[in-house]
Design a protein around this motif. Structure first.
Motif, mmCIF file in Angstrom:
data_model
loop_
_atom_site.group_PDB
_atom_site.id
_atom_site.type_symbol
_atom_site.label_atom_id
_atom_site.label_comp_id
_atom_site.label_asym_id
_atom_site.label_seq_id
_atom_site.Cartn_x
_atom_site.Cartn_y
_atom_site.Cartn_z
ATOM 1 N N ASN A 7 0.832 -0.975 -0.214
ATOM 2 C CA ASN A 7 -0.189 -0.104 -0.144
ATOM 3 C C ASN A 7 1.047 1.268 0.284
ATOM 4 O OD1 ASN A 7 -1.523 2.536 0.243
ATOM 5 N ND2 ASN A 7 -3.336 1.051 2.181
ATOM 6 N N LYS A 10 0.511 6.478 3.435
ATOM 7 C CA LYS A 10 1.013 6.154 4.672
ATOM 8 C C LYS A 10 0.377 7.047 5.233
ATOM 9 C CE LYS A 10 4.080 2.827 3.753
ATOM 10 N NZ LYS A 10 4.985 1.880 3.978
ATOM 11 N N ASP A 24 1.090 2.390 7.472
ATOM 12 C CA ASP A 24 0.673 1.343 5.887
ATOM 13 C C ASP A 24 -0.548 1.774 6.228
ATOM 14 O OD1 ASP A 24 2.221 0.898 3.839
ATOM 15 O OD2 ASP A 24 2.310 -1.476 4.502
#
Length: 170
Positions: A7, A10, A24
């Motif tokens: 992913n 953040k 993430d």
């Protein structure tokens, strides 16, 4: 465990003692408190998120817990995964002293990580099983508001409830 789905988004979480954790977005969204905020405020930016009621020690543990469970959800659900989860939960709770367990429960509750609250609550329940009233009072910081006479009367009336109590050890 590094099987957390990739992913690129953040989130920065700031603990109550001002430590920053970059995680993430999927991990941050495992915190019900954060997910609810962003669900209710879809235009909110992902600025650092202060978590004033959670110390870095417990935030780190909760992040690890969420990473573990995200990775597990990404894999097949099998009895081996159930065994792995049970072992992880046991290893999470076992080394904690009573005070740490209570603090971790409060932090997980504040962040609304329901599954973790359940795991920690079960650990607390296991610790007070067959323990004395005095042990539970001390653990939870409950002041005895019974007079000695009232307590003696209750103990006599419910004598069965005080049978088989283990010695009060930590």
């Amino acid at each position: 465990m590094s099987d957390v789905p990739a992913n690129t988004n953040k989130a920065t979480l700031i603990s109550g003692d001002n430590h920053e954790f970059e995680v993430d977005e999927a991990v941050a969204m495992d915190f019900g408190t954060i997910k609810t905020f962003f669900d209710e405020n879809p235009d909110a930016s992902m600025e650092p998120i202060p978590l004033p009621n959670v110390s870095s020690k417990y935030l780190s543990t909760i992040i690890d817990y969420c990473k573990f469970h995200l990775a597990l959800r990404a894999r097949d659900h099998s009895s081996a995964a159930d065994d792995e989860t049970k072992a992880y939960h046991e290893e999470l709770v076992k080394p904690l002293d009573n005070e740490s367990m209570m603090e971790l429960a409060l932090a997980a509750h504040y962040l609304d990580v329901k599954d973790m609250v359940d795991v920690i609550s079960q650990g607390i329940a296991d610790r007070i099983k067959n323990k004395s009233v005095e042990y539970a009072r001390e653990l939870f910081g409950i002041e005895n508001d019974y007079t000695p006479e009232e307590e003696a009367e209750l103990r006599a009336q419910y004598e069965w409830a005080f049978e088989g109590v283990d010695p009060d050890e930590d």
